[in-house]
Motif scaffolding. Structure first.
Motif, PDB file in Angstrom:
ATOM      1  N   LYS A 245       0.813  -1.220   0.000  1.00 62.89           N
ATOM      2  CA  LYS A 245       0.000   0.000   0.000  1.00 62.89           C
ATOM      3  C   LYS A 245       0.847   1.271   0.000  1.00 62.89           C
ATOM      4  N   ASN A 246       2.127   1.175   0.378  1.00 63.43           N
ATOM      5  CA  ASN A 246       2.966   2.373   0.398  1.00 63.43           C
ATOM      6  C   ASN A 246       4.039   2.382  -0.683  1.00 63.43           C
ATOM      7  N   VAL A 248       4.178   2.930  -4.952  1.00 63.04           N
ATOM      8  CA  VAL A 248       3.354   3.294  -6.104  1.00 63.04           C
ATOM      9  C   VAL A 248       3.189   2.061  -6.996  1.00 63.04           C
ATOM     10  N   GLU A 264      -0.320   3.886 -11.020  1.00 60.24           N
ATOM     11  CA  GLU A 264      -1.480   4.564 -10.435  1.00 60.24           C
ATOM     12  C   GLU A 264      -1.170   6.066 -10.355  1.00 60.24           C
ATOM     13  N   MET A 266      -1.018   9.574  -8.566  1.00 63.18           N
ATOM     14  CA  MET A 266      -0.960  10.107  -7.208  1.00 63.18           C
ATOM     15  C   MET A 266      -1.316  11.587  -7.320  1.00 63.18           C
ATOM     16  N   THR A 267      -2.603  11.887  -7.077  1.00 62.62           N
ATOM     17  CA  THR A 267      -3.115  13.214  -7.447  1.00 62.62           C
ATOM     18  C   THR A 267      -2.520  14.362  -6.654  1.00 62.62           C
ATOM     19  N   LYS A 268      -1.971  14.091  -5.460  1.00 61.22           N
ATOM     20  CA  LYS A 268      -1.514  15.226  -4.646  1.00 61.22           C
ATOM     21  C   LYS A 268      -0.018  15.524  -4.795  1.00 61.22           C
ATOM     22  N   SER A 320      -1.224  10.294  -2.399  1.00 61.53           N
ATOM     23  CA  SER A 320      -2.417   9.862  -3.130  1.00 61.53           C
ATOM     24  C   SER A 320      -3.619  10.760  -2.817  1.00 61.53           C
ATOM     25  N   GLU A 321      -4.690  10.538  -3.544  1.00 63.73           N
ATOM     26  CA  GLU A 321      -5.947  11.272  -3.380  1.00 63.73           C
ATOM     27  C   GLU A 321      -6.392  11.240  -1.905  1.00 63.73           C
ATOM     28  N   ASP A 322      -6.243  10.068  -1.253  1.00 58.62           N
ATOM     29  CA  ASP A 322      -6.675   9.985   0.151  1.00 58.62           C
ATOM     30  C   ASP A 322      -5.512  10.229   1.128  1.00 58.62           C
ATOM     31  N   LYS A 326       3.395   7.359  -0.656  1.00 54.44           N
ATOM     32  CA  LYS A 326       3.916   6.120  -1.250  1.00 54.44           C
ATOM     33  C   LYS A 326       5.271   6.390  -1.884  1.00 54.44           C
ATOM     34  N   SER A 328       8.084   6.124  -4.637  1.00 54.46           N
ATOM     35  CA  SER A 328       8.110   5.879  -6.082  1.00 54.46           C
ATOM     36  C   SER A 328       9.551   5.792  -6.565  1.00 54.46           C
TER      37      SER A 328
END
Length: 444
Positions: A245-246, A248, A264, A266-268, A320-322, A326, A328
């Motif tokens: 989960k951590n 990318v 995926e 990572m929007t932020k 990420s969005e939430d 993570k 990379s």
């Protein structure tokens, strides 16, 4: 049958088709890729998301097999048809038995640095010299390509100025086609399902785009240079082995206009910018500890797989969005393991022994993690403020360590300084660091 125990994030391939789903189940075809979200309600059952349709539902574990990870194989080549520097005579010798459309690419012996495409047609071998102009390649000065991979892809579909289509690559002895291997193991994605959007970053290797793949928001790293693309193939094979989960997540690759690596989205953005733009009034110490723990858990997973990062820094952590952090770019570092060139190493993040004798280890990653903690608790400041890069290494070697950032809990600072022990063996493991951080988070 042994019970499969797949954790969330594991990617699986459907072994057979399932087109009459009961309530709560999802439909899929043989070969479709599904991502496990969690356990199902019954034994040997999982909740999963269909990678192409985005649908979520129940799936029987017996109908799936885990998506095969790619072994790092030095024989895997994105250009198995490239034979290096050989003469025209040698090329003709290799293109046997002669058949229409059999081809190879070589580097010219007479004009080093120039490429030649050798192609069989009606019992003859044609030699097309590849012209290099304005950083692009061409055979006829009409069609231009960024690299050989694109050129070969184009002429496999369009005859253009050639005697015939490129039909059959003559592989160099000892190489295997990466394309075939990626296709077989389910990591080659379908170009027609990808839509590219805005550029979200400019890496040193090429642009990074935001996009959509089969309805899912993704980030796409495009690498145009052949040699770099080949090196990135190793990053990709490292990424196919990891689910956490951590870290990318890799969705797969597309071979077109070089190599596209699809992950995926990572929007932020990266952690440094995230902290700088929001600052200490918007982000609590608890949130900083959560980020620290996120990164630590991702690194603990790499450590457990005996993989090194070698470039752990706030700029390589994505949010990420939430708002989960993570890690990379973790395979890339593997590629440049014996970087003989110190100018490439991020001095402020690199452990002294790695700068001095190229000794990279899980312990040198821990040193970098200490610097990353400092970045987090100073809300994205550049480490070693006020010290010119040229002097950092010398000062650290003499025993200098960065001061406690404002309002940083003293216990967190002592975790930081433990990462900066001169003697690598005395630094804690990521496993140990995680335990200390969890304890710290418990107090907040």
């Amino acid at each position: 049958m042994a019970m499969k125990n797949w954790t969330a994030g594991t990617q699986c391939v459907a072994k057979k088709q399932h087109c009459k789903p009961k309530a709560g189940e999802i439909a899929y075809h043989k070969g479709d890729i599904l991502t496990v979200i969690g356990p199902g309600t019954r034994n040997a059952e999982y909740r999963a998301r269909h990678n192409a349709t985005g649908e979520e539902g129940l799936v029987s574990g017996s109908k799936l097999r885990e998506r095969e990870a790619l072994r790092i194989d030095p024989k895997l080549s994105l250009m198995p048809w490239f034979h290096g520097k050989i003469s025209g005579q040698q090329a003709v010798g290799k293109l046997k038995p002669v058949e229409d459309g059999l081809f190879l690419v070589r580097e010219s012996v007479r004009h080093p640095g120039d490429f030649v495409l050798c192609l069989c047609f009606s019992q003859k071998v044609f030699h097309y010299r590849v012209i290099f102009k304005d950083n692009k390649l061409s055979i006829d000065n009409k069609q231009f390509f960024y690299n050989l991979i694109d050129m070969i892809e184009f002429y496999s579909r369009n005859q253009g100025a050639l005697a015939t289509l490129l039909l059959k690559p003559k592989k160099k002895e000892g190489t295997k086609s990466a394309e075939t291997k990626l296709l077989k193991s389910g990591w080659l994605l379908d170009l027609s399902k990808l839509t590219l959007g805005e550029t979200i970053g400019e890496g040193e290797f090429g642009a990074v785009f935001e996009g959509e793949y089969a309805g899912q928001r993704v980030a796409v790293k495009n690498i145009k240079c052949d040699v770099t693309a080949q090196a990135f193939l190793e990053e990709t094979s490292v990424m196919t082995n990891l689910h956490h989960k951590n870290l990318v997540r890799l969705l797969g690759v597309i071979l077109h206009n070089g190599l596209h690596i699809v992950t995926e989205l990572m929007t932020k953005g990266n952690l440094v910018n995230f902290l700088r733009t929001r600052g200490r009034f918007a982000i609590s110490v608890t949130q900083l500890l959560r980020f620290s723990l996120d990164v630590c858990e991702g690194m603990e997973h790499l450590e457990s797989k005996k993989l090194l990062h070698r470039d752990l820094a706030g700029r390589n952590i994505l949010v990420s969005e939430d708002t989960v952090a993570k890690v990379s770019d973790f395979g890339l570092a593997k590629v440049s393991s014996t970087a003989t060139d110190n100018s490439k190493l991020p001095v402020k993040w690199t452990a002294p022994e790695a700068l001095k004798n190229k000794k990279f280890s899980a312990q040198s990653d821990v040193w970098s993690y200490g610097v990353l903690l400092w970045e987090i608790f100073s809300y994205g400041r550049q480490p070693y403020p006020k010290i010119p890069v040229s002097e950092v290494w010398e000062r650290v070697d003499q025993g200098y360590r960065m001061e406690l950032p404002d309002e940083c809990p003293p216990d967190v600072y002592s975790i930081m300084t433990s990462c900066w022990e001169t003697e690598p063996k005395r630094r804690p493991s990521f496993h140990k660091l995680r335990e200390r951080l969890e304890k710290e988070l418990g107090k907040h």
